[in-house]
Design a protein around this motif. Structure first.
Motif, short mmCIF file in Angstrom:
data_model
loop_
_atom_site.label_atom_id
_atom_site.label_comp_id
_atom_site.label_asym_id
_atom_site.label_seq_id
_atom_site.Cartn_x
_atom_site.Cartn_y
_atom_site.Cartn_z
N ASP A 45 -15.69 -7.94 -5.89
CA ASP A 45 -14.39 -7.30 -6.15
C ASP A 45 -13.81 -6.72 -4.87
O ASP A 45 -12.61 -6.86 -4.60
CB ASP A 45 -14.54 -6.19 -7.19
N ARG A 46 -14.65 -6.04 -4.09
CA ARG A 46 -14.14 -5.44 -2.85
C ARG A 46 -13.72 -6.51 -1.85
O ARG A 46 -12.70 -6.35 -1.16
CB ARG A 46 -15.18 -4.50 -2.22
N ALA A 47 -14.46 -7.59 -1.75
CA ALA A 47 -14.07 -8.67 -0.85
C ALA A 47 -12.71 -9.24 -1.25
O ALA A 47 -11.87 -9.54 -0.39
CB ALA A 47 -15.13 -9.77 -0.85
N ARG A 48 -12.49 -9.34 -2.54
CA ARG A 48 -11.19 -9.83 -3.03
C ARG A 48 -10.08 -8.85 -2.64
O ARG A 48 -9.00 -9.26 -2.22
CB ARG A 48 -11.26 -10.00 -4.54
N MET A 49 -10.36 -7.55 -2.74
CA MET A 49 -9.38 -6.55 -2.38
C MET A 49 -9.07 -6.59 -0.88
O MET A 49 -7.91 -6.50 -0.47
CB MET A 49 -9.87 -5.15 -2.76
N LEU A 50 -10.09 -6.73 -0.05
CA LEU A 50 -9.87 -6.73 1.39
C LEU A 50 -9.07 -7.95 1.83
O LEU A 50 -8.21 -7.86 2.72
CB LEU A 50 -11.21 -6.68 2.13
N ILE A 73 5.38 5.18 10.58
CA ILE A 73 5.87 3.85 10.23
C ILE A 73 4.74 2.95 9.76
O ILE A 73 4.86 2.22 8.77
CB ILE A 73 6.60 3.22 11.43
N LEU A 74 3.62 3.01 10.47
CA LEU A 74 2.52 2.10 10.18
C LEU A 74 1.48 2.69 9.24
O LEU A 74 0.41 2.10 9.05
CB LEU A 74 1.86 1.66 11.49
N MET A 75 1.79 3.84 8.62
CA MET A 75 0.85 4.40 7.65
C MET A 75 0.70 3.47 6.45
O MET A 75 -0.27 3.58 5.68
CB MET A 75 1.30 5.79 7.20
N SER A 76 1.62 2.51 6.28
CA SER A 76 1.53 1.58 5.16
C SER A 76 0.39 0.59 5.31
O SER A 76 -0.02 -0.05 4.33
CB SER A 76 2.84 0.80 5.03
N LEU A 77 -0.17 0.45 6.51
CA LEU A 77 -1.25 -0.51 6.71
C LEU A 77 -2.54 -0.01 6.07
O LEU A 77 -2.85 1.18 6.12
CB LEU A 77 -1.46 -0.76 8.19
N PRO A 78 -3.31 -0.90 5.47
CA PRO A 78 -4.54 -0.48 4.80
C PRO A 78 -5.59 -0.02 5.80
O PRO A 78 -5.59 -0.43 6.97
CB PRO A 78 -4.99 -1.76 4.07
N PRO A 79 -6.53 0.83 5.35
CA PRO A 79 -7.57 1.33 6.25
C PRO A 79 -8.57 0.25 6.64
O PRO A 79 -9.23 0.36 7.67
CB PRO A 79 -8.24 2.45 5.44
N GLU A 80 -8.71 -0.77 5.81
CA GLU A 80 -9.63 -1.87 6.08
C GLU A 80 -9.09 -3.11 5.39
O GLU A 80 -8.57 -3.05 4.29
CB GLU A 80 -11.03 -1.53 5.56
N ALA A 81 -9.18 -4.26 6.07
CA ALA A 81 -8.72 -5.53 5.51
C ALA A 81 -9.55 -6.64 6.12
O ALA A 81 -10.34 -6.42 7.03
CB ALA A 81 -7.23 -5.73 5.78
N ARG A 82 -9.34 -7.86 5.62
CA ARG A 82 -10.06 -8.99 6.19
C ARG A 82 -9.20 -10.26 6.12
O ARG A 82 -8.32 -10.37 5.27
CB ARG A 82 -11.39 -9.22 5.47
N TRP A 83 -9.44 -11.13 7.07
CA TRP A 83 -8.81 -12.44 7.10
C TRP A 83 -9.91 -13.48 7.25
O TRP A 83 -10.63 -13.50 8.25
CB TRP A 83 -7.83 -12.55 8.29
N ASP A 84 -10.12 -14.31 6.23
CA ASP A 84 -11.19 -15.31 6.29
C ASP A 84 -10.61 -16.68 6.59
O ASP A 84 -9.47 -16.97 6.26
CB ASP A 84 -11.92 -15.37 4.94
#
Length: 293
Positions: A247-252, A282-293
């Protein structure tokens, strides 16, 4: 510091601008209190950290400012609620893209912007913003949209139903038009997918008369009240849902798409950068953690 207002040194606000600013700040206080209450319910002592920022125009003169509020907790992995009131003059190239600024680049903008990224993948992220912008014309704009990594039909339906109820006093097709606008706006062309499950988006609700100002200000307040009513309810519905690594991988991965939209297409990001806003806000909208596979 709920109740704290941005420094508007160098700006002269009239009655309409002052009223809009005061309401955006009041809404900020109430949203932050509601979100902090949810953290208390989860056994967390997380609270909002507020930071002032001031803006200078290209000549180094004061041009208003804002207050950035961020909380990192057990339920809200990262939520930012910002208010700002800024003014000055757009640069000539950007002015041509702004309603009423083609011949006179002077402007004053006051508003609220919110993005919440949640710790539990089953709790939807959310975005909301509202603004009152004055050039040679004046108008309200804003909206709210739900962004679940793992969508639930019940959440989508209740979110849209509450926004529909807020829109219904203003005309039989208002919700349909603004919902369609959100669907078209919150789309990632290079991915061919929508950013979330929609909401409403509106802009250029002009206030050329006192009556129009009152009507469109009331509509904006009603949308804000709808957001404050429905989103905490959805959070409470999902916050205790169990989740796993999948689930967390899907969220990231979903957050990566969200970041792409905000950095490439979002008008609010562009407006903040083009008007000398605070980069962190301005950039507070960016998530604290993300991933690109």
């Amino acid at each position: 510091m709920p109740g704290h207002s941005p420094d508007t040194t160098g700006l002269a606000l009239d009655n309409q601008q002052t009223r809009a600013r005061a309401w955006f700040e009041e809404l900020r206080d109430r949203i932050c209190a509601a979100f902090a209450t949810i953290e208390r319910e989860a056994g967390s002592d997380a609270s909002f950290d507020y930071a002032d920022w001031q803006r200078e125009d290209p000549e180094g003169q004061p041009g208003g400012g804002g207050v950035r509020g961020v909380m990192k907790g057990e339920v809200f992995e990262k939520v930012g609620v910002n208010v700002s009131t800024v003014g000055g003059a757009f640069n000539p190239d950007f002015a041509r893209s702004i309603n009423g600024a083609e011949d006179d680049p002077s402007f004053l903008a006051t508003g609220i912007s919110l993005v919440a990224h949640m710790a539990n993948p089953h709790v939807p992220a959310v975005h909301m913003n509202m603004r009152f912008l004055s050039t040679t014309k004046r108008w309200f704009g804003g909206g709210a949209d739900l962004n679940p990594p793992i969508p639930y039909d019940e959440d989508t339906a209740s979110f849209h139903a509450r926004l529909r109820a807020a829109c219904s006093p203003y005309g039989p097709d208002v919700y349909e038009r603004y919902s369609k606008w959100a669907e078209e706006y919150f789309f990632i062309p290079h991915r061919g997918v929508h950013r979330g499950v929609g909401g409403i988006f509106y802009d250029h609700l002009e206030t050329g008369s006192d009556a129009l100002f009152e009507r469109n200000f009331r509509f904006t307040r009603d949308v804000g009240e709808a957001f404050l009513d429905i989103y905490p309810a959805i959070v409470r519905r999902r916050m205790d849902h169990s989740w796993d690594d999948e689930d967390r991988a899907r969220m990231l991965a979903w957050r990566g798409r969200y970041a792409e939209f905000n950095l490439i297409y979002d008008r609010g990001t562009l407006f903040g950068l083009k008007t000398g806003g605070n980069i962190d806000a301005i950039l507070m909208s960016l998530p604290p953690e993300a991933r690109w596979d």
